[in-house]
Design a protein around this motif. Sequence first.
Motif, PDB file in Angstrom:
ATOM      1  N   PHE A 117       0.656  -1.069  -0.090  1.00  0.00           N
ATOM      2  CA  PHE A 117       0.078   0.155   0.241  1.00  0.00           C
ATOM      3  C   PHE A 117       0.865   1.323  -0.118  1.00  0.00           C
ATOM      4  CE2 PHE A 117      -2.852  -3.370   1.955  1.00  0.00           C
ATOM      5  CZ  PHE A 117      -3.934  -3.151   1.045  1.00  0.00           C
ATOM      6  N   LYS A 118       0.297   2.316  -0.600  1.00  0.00           N
ATOM      7  CA  LYS A 118       1.133   3.236  -0.888  1.00  0.00           C
ATOM      8  C   LYS A 118       0.611   4.621   0.346  1.00  0.00           C
ATOM      9  CE  LYS A 118       1.244   5.693  -4.832  1.00  0.00           C
ATOM     10  NZ  LYS A 118       1.508   6.053  -6.269  1.00  0.00           N
ATOM     11  N   ILE A 119       1.303   5.144   1.137  1.00  0.00           N
ATOM     12  CA  ILE A 119       1.025   6.238   1.884  1.00  0.00           C
ATOM     13  C   ILE A 119       1.738   7.488   1.378  1.00  0.00           C
ATOM     14  CG2 ILE A 119       1.252   6.890   4.478  1.00  0.00           C
ATOM     15  CD1 ILE A 119       1.269   4.264   5.359  1.00  0.00           C
ATOM     16  N   GLU A 120       1.006   8.348   1.246  1.00  0.00           N
ATOM     17  CA  GLU A 120       1.391   9.651   0.547  1.00  0.00           C
ATOM     18  C   GLU A 120       1.611  10.762   1.293  1.00  0.00           C
ATOM     19  OE1 GLU A 120       2.111   9.967  -2.423  1.00  0.00           O
ATOM     20  OE2 GLU A 120       0.959   8.694  -3.952  1.00  0.00           O
ATOM     21  N   ASN A 121       0.746  10.799   2.300  1.00  0.00           N
ATOM     22  CA  ASN A 121       0.450  12.099   3.387  1.00  0.00           C
ATOM     23  C   ASN A 121       0.083  11.754   4.667  1.00  0.00           C
ATOM     24  OD1 ASN A 121       0.434  14.871   3.933  1.00  0.00           O
ATOM     25  ND2 ASN A 121      -1.544  15.019   2.835  1.00  0.00           N
ATOM     26  N   SER A 297     -16.925  -3.336  20.239  1.00  0.00           N
ATOM     27  CA  SER A 297     -17.159  -4.477  19.324  1.00  0.00           C
ATOM     28  C   SER A 297     -16.449  -4.615  18.333  1.00  0.00           C
ATOM     29  CB  SER A 297     -18.873  -4.528  19.397  1.00  0.00           C
ATOM     30  OG  SER A 297     -19.091  -5.694  19.062  1.00  0.00           O
ATOM     31  N   ALA A 298     -17.291  -5.421  17.393  1.00  0.00           N
ATOM     32  CA  ALA A 298     -16.527  -5.536  16.050  1.00  0.00           C
ATOM     33  C   ALA A 298     -16.237  -4.583  15.320  1.00  0.00           C
ATOM     34  CB  ALA A 298     -17.760  -6.550  15.085  1.00  0.00           C
ATOM     35  N   ARG A 299     -16.883  -3.627  15.100  1.00  0.00           N
ATOM     36  CA  ARG A 299     -16.694  -2.384  13.956  1.00  0.00           C
ATOM     37  C   ARG A 299     -15.271  -1.771  14.719  1.00  0.00           C
ATOM     38  NH1 ARG A 299     -14.247   0.333  11.704  1.00  0.00           N
ATOM     39  NH2 ARG A 299     -14.788   2.011  10.386  1.00  0.00           N
ATOM     40  N   CYS A 300     -15.450  -1.656  16.025  1.00  0.00           N
ATOM     41  CA  CYS A 300     -14.125  -0.921  16.671  1.00  0.00           C
ATOM     42  C   CYS A 300     -12.939  -1.737  16.575  1.00  0.00           C
ATOM     43  CB  CYS A 300     -14.124  -0.771  17.984  1.00  0.00           C
ATOM     44  SG  CYS A 300     -15.784   0.137  18.779  1.00  0.00           S
ATOM     45  N   MET A 301     -12.770  -2.940  16.047  1.00  0.00           N
ATOM     46  CA  MET A 301     -11.675  -3.729  16.068  1.00  0.00           C
ATOM     47  C   MET A 301     -10.944  -3.449  14.518  1.00  0.00           C
ATOM     48  SD  MET A 301     -12.986  -6.995  18.032  1.00  0.00           S
ATOM     49  CE  MET A 301     -11.670  -8.141  17.703  1.00  0.00           C
ATOM     50  N   MET A 302     -11.674  -3.242  13.306  1.00  0.00           N
ATOM     51  CA  MET A 302     -11.341  -3.177  12.321  1.00  0.00           C
ATOM     52  C   MET A 302     -11.076  -1.826  11.607  1.00  0.00           C
ATOM     53  SD  MET A 302     -14.219  -5.772  10.853  1.00  0.00           S
ATOM     54  CE  MET A 302     -15.570  -5.211  11.480  1.00  0.00           C
ATOM     55  N   ALA A 303     -10.002  -1.539  11.271  1.00  0.00           N
ATOM     56  CA  ALA A 303      -9.502  -0.389  10.695  1.00  0.00           C
ATOM     57  C   ALA A 303      -9.548  -0.603   9.050  1.00  0.00           C
ATOM     58  CB  ALA A 303      -8.194   0.344  10.993  1.00  0.00           C
ATOM     59  N   GLU A 304     -10.389   0.210   8.634  1.00  0.00           N
ATOM     60  CA  GLU A 304     -10.719   0.069   6.959  1.00  0.00           C
ATOM     61  C   GLU A 304      -9.315   0.424   6.307  1.00  0.00           C
ATOM     62  OE1 GLU A 304     -14.889   1.004   6.138  1.00  0.00           O
ATOM     63  OE2 GLU A 304     -14.099   2.159   7.866  1.00  0.00           O
ATOM     64  N   VAL A 305      -8.738  -0.179   5.252  1.00  0.00           N
ATOM     65  CA  VAL A 305      -7.798   0.527   4.513  1.00  0.00           C
ATOM     66  C   VAL A 305      -8.468   0.585   3.184  1.00  0.00           C
ATOM     67  CG1 VAL A 305      -5.434  -0.215   3.480  1.00  0.00           C
ATOM     68  CG2 VAL A 305      -6.057  -1.076   5.807  1.00  0.00           C
ATOM     69  N   PHE A 306      -8.226   1.903   2.621  1.00  0.00           N
ATOM     70  CA  PHE A 306      -8.638   2.213   1.528  1.00  0.00           C
ATOM     71  C   PHE A 306      -7.467   2.696   0.489  1.00  0.00           C
ATOM     72  CE2 PHE A 306     -12.599   2.481   3.646  1.00  0.00           C
ATOM     73  CZ  PHE A 306     -13.680   2.152   2.924  1.00  0.00           C
ATOM     74  N   LEU A 307      -6.148   2.559   1.093  1.00  0.00           N
ATOM     75  CA  LEU A 307      -5.137   3.368   0.469  1.00  0.00           C
ATOM     76  C   LEU A 307      -4.932   2.703  -0.860  1.00  0.00           C
ATOM     77  CD1 LEU A 307      -2.595   2.753   3.557  1.00  0.00           C
ATOM     78  CD2 LEU A 307      -3.572   4.962   2.555  1.00  0.00           C
ATOM     79  N   PRO A 308      -4.261   3.397  -1.920  1.00  0.00           N
ATOM     80  CA  PRO A 308      -4.004   3.030  -3.090  1.00  0.00           C
ATOM     81  C   PRO A 308      -2.874   1.799  -2.962  1.00  0.00           C
ATOM     82  CG  PRO A 308      -2.939   5.015  -3.073  1.00  0.00           C
ATOM     83  CD  PRO A 308      -3.936   5.052  -1.614  1.00  0.00           C
ATOM     84  N   ARG A 309      -2.836   1.049  -3.963  1.00  0.00           N
ATOM     85  CA  ARG A 309      -1.580  -0.029  -4.188  1.00  0.00           C
ATOM     86  C   ARG A 309      -0.403   0.492  -4.877  1.00  0.00           C
ATOM     87  NH1 ARG A 309      -2.063  -4.908  -1.854  1.00  0.00           N
ATOM     88  NH2 ARG A 309      -4.052  -5.416  -1.102  1.00  0.00           N
ATOM     89  N   VAL A 310       0.714   0.290  -4.410  1.00  0.00           N
ATOM     90  CA  VAL A 310       1.767   0.853  -5.200  1.00  0.00           C
ATOM     91  C   VAL A 310       1.896   0.208  -6.648  1.00  0.00           C
ATOM     92  CG1 VAL A 310       4.377   0.647  -5.232  1.00  0.00           C
ATOM     93  CG2 VAL A 310       3.023   0.944  -2.962  1.00  0.00           C
TER      94      VAL A 310
END
Length: 310
Positions: A117-121, A297-310
């Motif tokens: 994954f690409k982190i820009e900023n 609960s369930a939602r709190c445990m998941m950080a969604e990754v929407f980052l672009p791929r390299v």
Amino acid sequence: MQQTTNTILMIRPINFRMNEQTAINNYFQEDLEIKNAQINAKAQVEFDAFVEKLRAVGVNVIVEQDDKLLDTPDSIFPNNWVSFHKNGDVGLYPMFAENRRKERRDEVFIRLEKEGFKIENIIDYTSAEDEGIFLEGTGSLLIDRINSKVYCALSARANEELVIEFCEDFECTPVIFVANQTVEGNRLPIYHTNVMMCLAEKFAVICLNSIDDKKERKNVIKNLKQDGKEIIEITEKQMHQFAGNMLQVQGHDSQRYLVMSKTAHDSLTQNQIATIEKHCPILSSSLETIETCGGGSARCMMAEVFLPRV
């Protein structure tokens, strides 16, 4: 823009227990009369089974280990300190509890970059901690990515000015309100928006009764309807069973699932289940120890990754 993602970051706990620093305003937490080591062991079992269920339907779950030396009892809830966006932006958030601030770790970003994954900023709001104001990530901010809106219930952990600043930075319209729950006869603010509300692509699960101000309630309903979302209403009692703490994710072949705990699933009526299943199947897992001690609960445990791929 997409509302759901196939990639989820999760943090496997090492020192999970009831966090005394968050119990001040998280009225969902309870003290279990067992040793912390036992609590952590039970939480790990629940965590591993949950990850397995997500992976079984094709969700790409990136599991990062917690650091034992940090003593971070709530690290299992990463969505409060970080958010990952389609344009390569990463949001870093100011946390109410001091011992939660140590959850923000560079190792997590290194891991995501290793995964392609690409982190820009990095957009860093954490200096607000010095002023004693907070905004706890997608616990506080429910982002409607398609319609560029952010729903937020104000509390000690969600400061209105910071919500507006976030909306300016990410070009979203804020939909701000106060959501309360009854605690020993008093109406007190619910600590996170994502406990009373879940936003999916075509529907929203929400405890409307928690929004005491009629004008604010009407405004939330208007915004949801405007964007074509079916409103699935839950009661305050169901909210206490974590029926608002759900997340829609993508599995194999872009199949959507609504992910929740077994407690949340068991609290729903047949009618509510049928309405959800009109849109997508439900995936639930037992998270009893995590919910009781962590107050999340369930939602709190998941950080969604929407980052672009390299």
